[in-house]
Design an enzyme around this catalytic site. Sequence first.
Site, mmCIF file in Angstrom:
data_model
loop_
_atom_site.group_PDB
_atom_site.id
_atom_site.type_symbol
_atom_site.label_atom_id
_atom_site.label_comp_id
_atom_site.label_asym_id
_atom_site.label_seq_id
_atom_site.Cartn_x
_atom_site.Cartn_y
_atom_site.Cartn_z
ATOM 1 N N LYS A 169 -9.392 -29.448 -3.908
ATOM 2 C CA LYS A 169 -8.955 -28.683 -2.741
ATOM 3 C C LYS A 169 -10.096 -28.585 -1.883
ATOM 4 O O LYS A 169 -11.504 -28.213 -2.398
ATOM 5 C CB LYS A 169 -8.888 -27.128 -3.408
ATOM 6 C CG LYS A 169 -8.287 -26.458 -2.423
ATOM 7 C CD LYS A 169 -8.841 -24.849 -2.009
ATOM 8 C CE LYS A 169 -9.957 -24.690 -1.666
ATOM 9 N NZ LYS A 169 -10.259 -24.727 -0.223
ATOM 10 N N GLU A 244 -22.260 -26.412 -8.620
ATOM 11 C CA GLU A 244 -23.284 -26.770 -7.670
ATOM 12 C C GLU A 244 -23.431 -25.627 -6.463
ATOM 13 O O GLU A 244 -22.603 -25.529 -5.837
ATOM 14 C CB GLU A 244 -23.272 -28.097 -7.056
ATOM 15 C CG GLU A 244 -23.135 -29.015 -8.048
ATOM 16 C CD GLU A 244 -24.592 -29.543 -8.454
ATOM 17 O OE1 GLU A 244 -25.630 -28.975 -8.256
ATOM 18 O OE2 GLU A 244 -24.684 -30.226 -9.691
ATOM 19 N N CYS A 278 -27.573 -27.324 1.134
ATOM 20 C CA CYS A 278 -28.062 -26.511 -0.356
ATOM 21 C C CYS A 278 -29.430 -26.608 -0.758
ATOM 22 O O CYS A 278 -30.032 -25.733 -1.140
ATOM 23 C CB CYS A 278 -27.181 -26.652 -1.346
ATOM 24 S SG CYS A 278 -26.929 -28.406 -1.706
ATOM 25 N N GLU A 378 -29.999 -17.003 0.721
ATOM 26 C CA GLU A 378 -29.661 -18.279 1.460
ATOM 27 C C GLU A 378 -29.109 -17.930 2.849
ATOM 28 O O GLU A 378 -28.025 -17.257 2.949
ATOM 29 C CB GLU A 378 -28.632 -19.106 0.582
ATOM 30 C CG GLU A 378 -28.385 -20.331 1.198
ATOM 31 C CD GLU A 378 -27.442 -21.138 0.302
ATOM 32 O OE1 GLU A 378 -26.425 -20.776 -0.027
ATOM 33 O OE2 GLU A 378 -27.924 -22.245 -0.255
HETATM 34 P P1 NAD Z 1 -17.707 -21.119 -0.323
HETATM 35 O O1 NAD Z 1 -17.847 -20.884 -1.894
HETATM 36 O O2 NAD Z 1 -17.024 -20.093 0.317
HETATM 37 O O3 NAD Z 1 -16.341 -22.244 -0.312
HETATM 38 C C1 NAD Z 1 -16.342 -23.400 -1.459
HETATM 39 C C2 NAD Z 1 -14.923 -23.904 -1.917
HETATM 40 O O4 NAD Z 1 -14.615 -22.735 -2.629
HETATM 41 C C3 NAD Z 1 -14.103 -23.821 -0.417
HETATM 42 O O5 NAD Z 1 -13.396 -25.107 -0.714
HETATM 43 C C4 NAD Z 1 -13.364 -22.539 -0.458
HETATM 44 O O6 NAD Z 1 -11.778 -22.782 -0.078
HETATM 45 C C5 NAD Z 1 -13.335 -22.362 -2.110
HETATM 46 N N1 NAD Z 1 -13.102 -21.000 -2.646
HETATM 47 C C6 NAD Z 1 -13.198 -20.054 -1.766
HETATM 48 N N2 NAD Z 1 -12.822 -18.848 -2.498
HETATM 49 C C7 NAD Z 1 -12.208 -19.167 -3.624
HETATM 50 C C8 NAD Z 1 -11.777 -18.449 -4.778
HETATM 51 N N3 NAD Z 1 -11.602 -17.185 -4.847
HETATM 52 N N4 NAD Z 1 -11.309 -19.445 -5.898
HETATM 53 C C9 NAD Z 1 -11.183 -20.885 -5.424
HETATM 54 N N5 NAD Z 1 -11.775 -21.251 -4.663
HETATM 55 C C10 NAD Z 1 -12.317 -20.662 -3.753
HETATM 56 O O7 NAD Z 1 -18.762 -22.154 0.133
HETATM 57 P P2 NAD Z 1 -18.953 -22.551 1.482
HETATM 58 O O8 NAD Z 1 -19.006 -21.240 2.185
HETATM 59 O O9 NAD Z 1 -17.981 -23.391 1.832
HETATM 60 O O10 NAD Z 1 -20.340 -23.302 1.325
HETATM 61 C C11 NAD Z 1 -21.472 -23.171 1.618
HETATM 62 C C12 NAD Z 1 -22.156 -22.761 0.075
HETATM 63 O O11 NAD Z 1 -21.975 -23.886 -0.482
HETATM 64 C C13 NAD Z 1 -23.714 -22.430 0.310
HETATM 65 O O12 NAD Z 1 -24.058 -21.343 -0.322
HETATM 66 C C14 NAD Z 1 -24.244 -23.526 -0.258
HETATM 67 O O13 NAD Z 1 -25.557 -23.515 -0.783
HETATM 68 C C15 NAD Z 1 -23.369 -24.246 -1.196
HETATM 69 N N6 NAD Z 1 -23.677 -25.647 -1.358
HETATM 70 C C16 NAD Z 1 -24.260 -26.287 -2.649
HETATM 71 C C17 NAD Z 1 -24.251 -27.425 -3.045
HETATM 72 C C18 NAD Z 1 -24.967 -27.869 -4.171
HETATM 73 O O14 NAD Z 1 -24.875 -29.112 -4.452
HETATM 74 N N7 NAD Z 1 -25.731 -27.027 -4.870
HETATM 75 C C19 NAD Z 1 -24.007 -28.494 -2.061
HETATM 76 C C20 NAD Z 1 -23.531 -27.991 -0.826
HETATM 77 C C21 NAD Z 1 -23.393 -26.443 -0.505
#
Ligand code: NAD
Length: 471
Positions: A169, A244, A278, A378
């Site tokens: 997804k 992550e 990130c 963040e």
């Molecule tokens: P997010 O958590 O909002 O979304 C990530 C994914 O999770 C999306 O596909 C989203 O649709 C899904 N999602 C959201 N709610 C969900 C639920 N209730 N159940 C299942 N899936 C769900 O994150 P974002 O805003 O897309 O990304 C930014 C964040 O990602 C930042 O906090 C960043 O630090 C983090 N990030 C971490 C890494 C790493 O490797 N540590 C890498 C890139 C980004």
Amino acid sequence: MNDLSRNYINGQWVDWSGDTLDVHEAGTGEVIARVPSSGREEMEQAIAAADRAFESWSESTLEQRIKVLEQLHAGLKERSGEIAETICREVGMPIKLATAIQAGLPATITKSYLKLLPDFAFSEQSGTSEVQYAPVGVVGCITPWNYPLHQVILKIVPAIAAGCTVVLKPSEIAPQSAYILAEILDGTDLPKGVFNLVCGLGQTVGDTLIKHPDVRMVSFTGSTRTGNLIAHAAADDFKRIALEMGGKSASVVLPDADLGAAVKGTVNNCLLNSGQTCTALTRLLVPADQHDEACELAAAAVAKMTPGNPLEETTRLGPLASAQQRDRVFDYIRLGIEEGATLVAGGPEAPEGCDQGYFVKATVFGNVKPDSRIAQEEIFGPVLSIIPYQDEADAIRIANGTEYGLSGAVWSADQDKAKKVASKLRTGQVTVNGGAFNPQAPFGGFGHSGIGREFGKWGLEEFLEVRSLQL
Ligand code: NAD
């Protein structure tokens, strides 16, 4: 407009006629694509397909797996220009960087697994026992928008190599490269059902994926908030999780360091992908008596980051991926001013001439208090906080003083001293004197930044269960 009203389930494109989600161009705000806002039923079909495919794929030979990954690698190389432009438009990363990183890294990582696999021990002897490494089962992969294909590749390549089957997804904000990936995989020898793609919202299809009893592992990259929901859901039936998540990484400049090089390196890292990274070094820790000079150097470095249309070769600072993210970053910049930090550069507005799209000025705060919200939370935008410290112990305490622990940096004229300080940072990666990014090194977080590791053999082991045969 790219109409992608379909999902990829059981080796077939399945048309979708329900609600769709708009994908916007970061530099203009225009709608450039539509993807399904799929329902729980589509996700259940994809999980069932992955479950059916598991029995035979889990017994596939290493040669079969390697062949598919070679075909994938060739496809990623062939379509790299298209991948770079697609992600440049969706996410806002300038095209030169998007070509090297967003399109280049997925091929590099696939290649790194092709190199590693022939020598990986899927079984070994321990005393009188044979220890076997068996695929976990059906894996649910959930990914964010900022490095949309890279983050997918880091999951599906080792999962497929381990003998797992996958339901992906992708982020609904930047989903198009996942479709390119599915098209590439569709042209390989991967059996039907091993890889499935379902697009939609987190609270519907994501929720179904993380709670389904036939999914044995969830590999997630995204926010700590969603990671927390996944950890709770996984606890109900003891799914394996790899998370992550976010970061608030510190760049620690020791008193003997080359301040100019350290500030330049930190600013470039912090502003990569407009801060939507990130591992971004968002806190610059400098000796108190070098604070003002560091602010001047940071302002000068930021001034060189030409903002503009990310599709142009000369652009160094692109927009953010969405209006929501831009507004969130504006709020944080206003908060920094309210909290009493010194605004050294930038501010809560778009750079001149960048009225369309989701631009934010590169912003630097000085005299930031370590426990203020802009130093703790963040922001995920182009915002650097410069924090003065008193002595080495104070610097280490401040660096370790957030709930995160993803990355960090240490700068010193003395490499051994820098390594000593680096070893005290409670974080998954530390860059010493600007050391290069290495895709063979494990990547992941301490604390609220994550559970598990990606890249190399560590990334592969996440998808393997251990079985020992007592002989
Ligand atoms: P997010 O958590 O909002 O979304 C990530 C994914 O999770 C999306 O596909 C989203 O649709 C899904 N999602 C959201 N709610 C969900 C639920 N209730 N159940 C299942 N899936 C769900 O994150 P974002 O805003 O897309 O990304 C930014 C964040 O990602 C930042 O906090 C960043 O630090 C983090 N990030 C971490 C890494 C790493 O490797 N540590 C890498 C890139 C980004």
